[in-house]
Design a protein around this motif. Structure first.
Motif, PDB file in Angstrom:
ATOM      1  N   MET A  70       0.833  -1.200   0.000  1.00 37.29           N
ATOM      2  CA  MET A  70       0.000   0.000   0.000  1.00 37.29           C
ATOM      3  C   MET A  70       0.869   1.251   0.000  1.00 37.29           C
ATOM      4  N   SER A  71       2.075   1.149  -0.549  1.00 34.31           N
ATOM      5  CA  SER A  71       2.947   2.319  -0.604  1.00 34.31           C
ATOM      6  C   SER A  71       2.389   3.394  -1.544  1.00 34.31           C
ATOM      7  N   PHE A  72       1.619   3.005  -2.538  1.00 31.85           N
ATOM      8  CA  PHE A  72       1.079   3.978  -3.487  1.00 31.85           C
ATOM      9  C   PHE A  72       0.061   4.902  -2.831  1.00 31.85           C
ATOM     10  N   ALA A  73      -0.446   4.503  -1.658  1.00 32.01           N
ATOM     11  CA  ALA A  73      -1.479   5.295  -0.987  1.00 32.01           C
ATOM     12  C   ALA A  73      -0.920   6.159   0.134  1.00 32.01           C
ATOM     13  N   ALA A  74       0.395   6.372   0.169  1.00 32.74           N
ATOM     14  CA  ALA A  74       0.994   7.122   1.271  1.00 32.74           C
ATOM     15  C   ALA A  74       0.490   8.565   1.319  1.00 32.74           C
ATOM     16  N   PHE A  75       0.476   9.227   0.180  1.00 34.09           N
ATOM     17  CA  PHE A  75       0.020  10.615   0.159  1.00 34.09           C
ATOM     18  C   PHE A  75      -1.478  10.708   0.445  1.00 34.09           C
ATOM     19  N   HIS A  76      -2.249   9.741  -0.028  1.00 26.12           N
ATOM     20  CA  HIS A  76      -3.690   9.751   0.241  1.00 26.12           C
ATOM     21  C   HIS A  76      -3.955   9.557   1.731  1.00 26.12           C
ATOM     22  N   ALA A  77      -3.109   8.801   2.413  1.00 25.98           N
ATOM     23  CA  ALA A  77      -3.275   8.659   3.859  1.00 25.98           C
ATOM     24  C   ALA A  77      -3.064   9.983   4.572  1.00 25.98           C
ATOM     25  N   LEU A  78      -2.119  10.777   4.094  1.00 23.58           N
ATOM     26  CA  LEU A  78      -1.919  12.106   4.679  1.00 23.58           C
ATOM     27  C   LEU A  78      -3.119  13.010   4.414  1.00 23.58           C
ATOM     28  N   GLU A  79      -3.760  12.851   3.264  1.00 22.67           N
ATOM     29  CA  GLU A  79      -4.953  13.652   2.974  1.00 22.67           C
ATOM     30  C   GLU A  79      -6.085  13.300   3.932  1.00 22.67           C
ATOM     31  N   VAL A  80      -6.250  12.002   4.200  1.00 27.89           N
ATOM     32  CA  VAL A  80      -7.292  11.598   5.155  1.00 27.89           C
ATOM     33  C   VAL A  80      -6.934  12.074   6.553  1.00 27.89           C
ATOM     34  N   LEU A  81      -5.633  12.113   6.862  1.00 32.17           N
ATOM     35  CA  LEU A  81      -5.188  12.549   8.183  1.00 32.17           C
ATOM     36  C   LEU A  81      -5.531  14.015   8.433  1.00 32.17           C
ATOM     37  N   SER A  82      -5.611  14.791   7.405  1.00 33.19           N
ATOM     38  CA  SER A  82      -5.929  16.211   7.559  1.00 33.19           C
ATOM     39  C   SER A  82      -7.399  16.461   7.829  1.00 33.19           C
ATOM     40  N   SER A  83      -8.224  15.441   7.795  1.00 34.67           N
ATOM     41  CA  SER A  83      -9.651  15.600   8.038  1.00 34.67           C
ATOM     42  C   SER A  83      -9.896  15.960   9.505  1.00 34.67           C
ATOM     43  N   PRO A  84     -10.855  16.813   9.790  1.00 39.10           N
ATOM     44  CA  PRO A  84     -11.159  17.167  11.189  1.00 39.10           C
ATOM     45  C   PRO A  84     -11.913  16.082  11.936  1.00 39.10           C
ATOM     46  N   PHE A  86     -12.676  12.624  13.752  1.00 41.75           N
ATOM     47  CA  PHE A  86     -11.833  11.683  14.495  1.00 41.75           C
ATOM     48  C   PHE A  86     -11.820  10.304  13.837  1.00 41.75           C
ATOM     49  N   SER A  87     -12.929   9.865  13.265  1.00 41.76           N
ATOM     50  CA  SER A  87     -12.983   8.549  12.622  1.00 41.76           C
ATOM     51  C   SER A  87     -12.033   8.478  11.435  1.00 41.76           C
ATOM     52  N   HIS A  88     -11.916   9.584  10.685  1.00 38.44           N
ATOM     53  CA  HIS A  88     -10.979   9.598   9.568  1.00 38.44           C
ATOM     54  C   HIS A  88      -9.535   9.583  10.057  1.00 38.44           C
ATOM     55  N   LYS A  89      -9.251  10.348  11.114  1.00 41.81           N
ATOM     56  CA  LYS A  89      -7.895  10.358  11.664  1.00 41.81           C
ATOM     57  C   LYS A  89      -7.501   8.960  12.154  1.00 41.81           C
ATOM     58  N   LYS A  90      -8.437   8.272  12.746  1.00 41.85           N
ATOM     59  CA  LYS A  90      -8.145   6.931  13.247  1.00 41.85           C
ATOM     60  C   LYS A  90      -7.768   5.984  12.107  1.00 41.85           C
ATOM     61  N   ILE A  91      -8.501   6.043  11.014  1.00 46.32           N
ATOM     62  CA  ILE A  91      -8.186   5.204   9.849  1.00 46.32           C
ATOM     63  C   ILE A  91      -6.830   5.585   9.262  1.00 46.32           C
ATOM     64  N   ALA A  92      -6.583   6.897   9.168  1.00 38.94           N
ATOM     65  CA  ALA A  92      -5.330   7.358   8.571  1.00 38.94           C
ATOM     66  C   ALA A  92      -4.128   6.946   9.422  1.00 38.94           C
ATOM     67  N   TYR A  93      -4.221   7.147  10.733  1.00 36.08           N
ATOM     68  CA  TYR A  93      -3.103   6.772  11.599  1.00 36.08           C
ATOM     69  C   TYR A  93      -2.847   5.263  11.564  1.00 36.08           C
ATOM     70  N   HIS A  94      -3.905   4.503  11.469  1.00 36.45           N
ATOM     71  CA  HIS A  94      -3.735   3.053  11.373  1.00 36.45           C
ATOM     72  C   HIS A  94      -3.020   2.668  10.082  1.00 36.45           C
ATOM     73  N   ALA A  95      -3.410   3.266   8.982  1.00 36.88           N
ATOM     74  CA  ALA A  95      -2.755   2.974   7.701  1.00 36.88           C
ATOM     75  C   ALA A  95      -1.310   3.448   7.691  1.00 36.88           C
ATOM     76  N   ILE A  96      -1.042   4.599   8.286  1.00 34.78           N
ATOM     77  CA  ILE A  96       0.324   5.117   8.326  1.00 34.78           C
ATOM     78  C   ILE A  96       1.207   4.220   9.181  1.00 34.78           C
ATOM     79  N   SER A  97       0.696   3.745  10.296  1.00 38.09           N
ATOM     80  CA  SER A  97       1.475   2.849  11.155  1.00 38.09           C
ATOM     81  C   SER A  97       1.831   1.554  10.448  1.00 38.09           C
ATOM     82  N   LEU A  98       0.965   1.099   9.535  1.00 38.30           N
ATOM     83  CA  LEU A  98       1.225  -0.145   8.813  1.00 38.30           C
ATOM     84  C   LEU A  98       2.205   0.032   7.656  1.00 38.30           C
ATOM     85  N   SER A  99       2.167   1.195   7.010  1.00 35.55           N
ATOM     86  CA  SER A  99       2.866   1.313   5.730  1.00 35.55           C
ATOM     87  C   SER A  99       4.073   2.236   5.745  1.00 35.55           C
ATOM     88  N   PHE A 100       4.146   3.179   6.648  1.00 33.35           N
ATOM     89  CA  PHE A 100       5.250   4.144   6.607  1.00 33.35           C
ATOM     90  C   PHE A 100       6.519   3.547   7.210  1.00 33.35           C
TER      91      PHE A 100
END
Length: 940
Positions: A70-84, A86-100
């Protein structure tokens, strides 16, 4: 665009739909996943954050369970992380922890997101960011976010502070200079009354103390207070782990903590805490006899418990304490021996290790006898565990615990006959190694080798073919110690050898060559029957003994009798006559004639060599004795010289080769060695690897075999010649192994050989476990003195030379993390650990220098800004400092500008290297009770 995004989110499959679809796919799961990935790739590019977040969640599931990248989705995870949300931040942080990871291109873009969430008023957002930081933190992130972590270490929200304490360990590892900022506040949390925070802090110090415990000795009072006052079992276990590292460094500390640990041993009912107390006592407090006896009493409770987990832990603790207190095993020998028959394989292996830890020179034979009996009736896995333990223990430090090598060689032969034995390679190595090192054992080695050669059970076990190769080699190399070389010749040429691999058959043929040369030399050159040349000191009158026993020319010969004396005992020696030699030559021709057409070049070459020697010597043997009849052409004299020369070629004694011998050879000047052998792989790519049956010790044909080995081919510069030779070798390897002589072909040689010795040890062993306990009662008694009938023979050791420069280990460098901790606790980098820090704190010059350094250190400014600021940023602080400097004199202004320019250049240079090292301390020594001296006051 908004309508399109709305439609996408409306008809988008959720994670639950994806999981249900995967479970319904009995076949074609990969096709379903591929289709789902295509949908995710389209959905993740959507401008709607809900659609993007759902796609990211599904991608995280596939990455975690089905290992899709899922390296191709790294920038998209940052876009979801910028959402205000909390549910979106939780998904983004989980994806970042797995792939970064450290090499993720957009990793630098997450710094501001993390800083924003770390300063959030929502404790759950702060927790998510801390958790993500603990997974993906690198040098840059740890350096840039240290001020935020420092602030959170004193947060009023206990949930956030606990998370911040946990993430400190990762920050310290990645950026050691953060110790100078955060360590004081981390130590202050040791006095926190909340059990969750205290557990997190003690866990961090437990991990830090495992790497360099000496740096944390000044904090012993705090840990001692926690040990005495804490009622939390988990915290007590962590503190015990810390003291197990600190106690061996300071005897006075061990004396102080032994009583509280004994109180825990007496009063606690928690098995986990009880075992940790036992382990601390037996590893770090073994000098205190009363504590050890108390711990051993608790270990006995573990051993008799029905729970297999507790019994395993008890055996493990018993093995640790047995290193210094042998009486512990003697008191629990019944439980240890019975544990060898336990149903749990882990318990059996742990009890085996415990028994092997008790082996010494006076009880090795008895314990080995008991263990071999267990191996005979055990499953294949545990059987080989037992055999491997015996082999590794007895061969340790050049067989230092073996006194009777005749017994040990016999034991190796009996181990080879155990049905489940798979330790053939190790037995082979030790048989050859003992023969090379110990001269006195060679008569017994030849006898055991002959018994192994004629044992039909070994031919059917592929794991033991290497044992047969060692037996064949020993039979030929030390044939002068044999009481009947004719039997050796029959064993080496028996028809059943056709079942063996070609590499081992080549060894058989070469050994038969040696035996034949020895027989011809003894019968026609020396004349008479064979007398072994070992141990000539006790030979009776009438038997000639030469000064040296290293060649066949010095073998003692007695024409008048067919009996010899070896080691003070009389052995029947079979005379070698002219008729027996003729029968021997006929046997060689019948056995090796079919091998002239063998597909294996090694077997064919050895057979041709031996048959050529037979063709050369057989006519003279048929006419008369070589010494009695010499024709006019002098053929008899020439044959006698050939036999003599062949005997001299085989007579030179082989010695052991040290494992580090190759490393002692210095590299010639100008030699360039390639680390990447891609060229060799391209040249020999079509060649199959050689057979796994190899002969790694000094055999007479080792030089020839190395010349034929494909792995040691000399790569010539001429490409045409190398390609031609490679094609020929590849063609040969394709034919190799496809044709074997059938085992049921015409029996050219009689199978009426003397039977092999039955697999018996020093006595019959009762299968009853209770009887085995009685047998081992004396063998496990360390007070028993050794009683051997003869002195230990001389064992030839490897030459001990100094290692070359290339093999010397580099000197260990001081760890930067430990250096930073000592700098904070001890007060200064320049003060040695044995000096007093109180003197430093009272020295006004040191204080003045410290203030000056703090004034010029940019990190201290940033730390002070973190402590003092409310909501303003560091940039506003810098601007305010700039405004104050406007009204200063021009000289001071220019000096300060040059200083600021130098500081900016240094900071830039440090960022380019990933980390910068602090040259001075950031703050005064910590004002903690343990800080008055290196040794805490309560120990003095």
């Amino acid at each position: 665009m908004s309508g399109s995004s709305l439609m996408d989110s409306l008809f988008q499959r959720s994670l639950e739909d994806l999981i249900k679809g995967l479970r319904q796919q009995l076949i074609g799961e990969q096709a379903f996943i591929s289709k789902a990935l295509e949908e995710i790739c389209k959905e993740i590019k959507s401008t709607d954050l809900s659609t993007k977040a759902t796609a990211l969640l599904k991608l995280s599931h596939l990455s975690n369970l089905h290992f899709h990248g899922m390296s191709f989705a790294a920038f998209h995870a940052l876009e979801v992380l910028s959402s205000p949300r909390f549910s979106h931040k939780k998904i983004a942080y989980h994806a970042i922890s797995l792939s970064f990871h450290d090499s993720t291109p957009v990793l630098l873009l997450i710094t501001n997101h993390l800083r924003k969430d770390l300063n959030s008023t929502n404790e759950f957002e702060v927790s998510l960011s801390l958790q993500c930081l603990s997974r993906i933190a690198n040098v840059d992130l740890a350096r840039d976010l240290t001020p935020e972590v420092f602030t959170l270490l004193s947060s009023n929200k206990l949930y956030v502070r606990k998370r911040a304490v946990a993430v400190v360990l990762r920050v310290f590892e990645k950026y050691p200079d953060s110790v100078r900022v955060c360590f004081k506040r981390l130590v202050e949390n040791l006095e926190n009354s909340d059990p969750q925070i205290l557990s997190a802090v003690v866990g961090v110090f437990s991990e830090l103390a495992c790497k360099d415990p000496r740096s944390y000795l000044p904090l012993a009072p705090e840990f001692y207070k926690i040990l005495v006052d804490s009622r939390n079992n988990w915290i007590s276990i962590k503190v015990l782990k810390i003291f197990s590292k600190l106690a061996p460094l300071e005897p006075r500390l061990a004396k102080r903590v032994v009583e509280p640990i004994c109180d825990l041993l007496r009063n606690t009912g928690a098995k986990s805490l009880l075992f940790e107390c036992i382990r601390t006592v037996v590893t770090s407090l073994s000098e205190y006899e009363s504590a050890v006896r108390l711990a051993v009493g608790k270990v006995r409770e573990f051993l008799v418990d029905e729970d297999p987990n507790l019994k395993y832990l008890g055996l493990q603790a018993l093995r640790i304490v047995a290193e210094k207190h042998l009486w512990v095993v003697s008191e629990n020998k019944e439980v240890v021996i019975k544990s060898l028959s336990d149903a749990d394989p882990n318990i059996k292996i742990e009890s085996l290790r415990l028994v092997m830890a008790m082996v010494s020179g006076h009880n090795v034979s008895e314990i080995s006898r008991v263990l071999v009996n267990y191996a005979m009736k055990s499953d294949p896995v545990f059987c080989n565990e037992i055999l491997g333990s015996i082999l590794s223990t007895c061969s340790r430090n050049f067989y230092e615990i073996v006194v009777d090598f005749d017994w040990y060689v016999l034991l190796l032969g009996e181990m080879s006959r155990i049905p489940h034995c798979q330790m053939g390679e190790e037995i082979e190595n030790q048989l050859i190694d003992i023969g090379l090192r110990v001269k006195d054992v060679r008569p017994e080695l030849v006898r055991v080798a002959r018994d192994l050669l004629i044992d039909p059970a070994l031919l059917g076990n592929s794991f033991l073919h290497s044992v047969l190769s060692a037996s064949a080699w020993a039979s030929g190399e030390y044939v002068e110690f044999s009481r009947n070389p004719l039997e050796l010749m029959e064993a080496l040429l028996q028809p059943r050898t056709s079942l063996l691999p070609p590499s081992i058959r080549a060894i058989y043929i070469q050994s038969a060559f040696k035996v034949l040369v020895f027989c011809l030399h003894t019968c026609f050159v020396r004349g008479g029957s064979i007398v072994p040349s070992a141990s000539m000191d006790n030979f009776p009158a009438g038997v000639s003994a030469s000064a040296s026993h290293e060649s066949f020319d010095e073998i003692s010969v007695e024409n008048s009798a067919d009996a010899t004396v070896v080691h003070g005992q009389t052995h029947a020696s079979a005379p070698i006559t002219k008729a027996s030699i003729v029968n021997l030559l006929n046997l060689v021709e019948l056995a090796l004639g079919p091998l002239l057409g063998s597909n294996d070049v090694e077997v064919q070459e050895r057979a041709r060599n031996l048959l050529g020697f037979v063709d050369l010597t057989k006519p003279e043997v048929l006419n008369s004795s070589v010494q009695e009849k010499e024709d006019s052409e002098g053929k008899g004299v020439e044959t006698s010289k050939i036999i003599k020369l062949m005997c001299d070629a085989f007579s030179k004694e082989l010695g052991p080769v040290s494992l580090s011998a190759q490393g002692k050879v210095s590299l010639p000047d100008g030699l360039m060695l390639k680390e990447n052998l891609v060229d060799l792989e391209m040249i020999c790519g079509d060649i199959k690897p050689p057979s796994s049956y190899s002969f790694s010790f000094g055999s007479p044909y080792e030089e020839e075999k190395d010349w034929l080995s494909f792995s040691n081919l000399h790569i010539k510069e001429d490409s045409e010649q190398s390609n031609e030779s490679t094609s020929l070798l590849a063609e040969h390897r394709k034919r190799h192994g496809l044709y074997y002589l059938p085992s049921g072909k015409s029996e050219l040689i009689s199978n009426d050989y003397p039977p092999a010795k039955d697999p018996t040890l020093q006595g019959d062993i009762n299968d009853n476990t209770d009887d085995l306990v009685e047998i081992t009662e004396e063998s496990l008694n360390p007070k028993r003195k050794p009683n051997h009938g003869k002195p230990r023979p001389v064992v030839k050791l490897d030459e001990v030379d100094e290692k070359p420069v290339a093999m010397k280990q580099p000197e260990p460098r001081d760890d930067s993390l430990s250096s930073a901790v000592r700098d904070v606790l001890f007060g200064s980098e320049d003060i040695p650990p044995t000096s007093s820090r109180s003197n430093l704190s009272n020295n006004p010059s040191s204080k003045r220098k410290g203030k000056e350094k703090q004034h010029t250190d940019p990190r201290v400014e940033s730390r002070e800004n973190v402590i003092d600021r409310n909501s303003s940023s560091r940039r506003s602080k810098d601007r305010s400092h700039g405004k104050e400097r406007r009204y200063r004199s021009p000289k001071k202004k220019n000096a300060e500008e040059r200083k600021n320019t130098d500081q900016k250049e240094k900071e830039k240079r440090h960022r380019d290297h990933g980390r910068h090292k602090s040259r001075q301390r950031a703050e005064e020594p910590l004002k903690v009770p343990a800080q008055t001296s290196v040794i805490p006051d309560f120990l003095l």
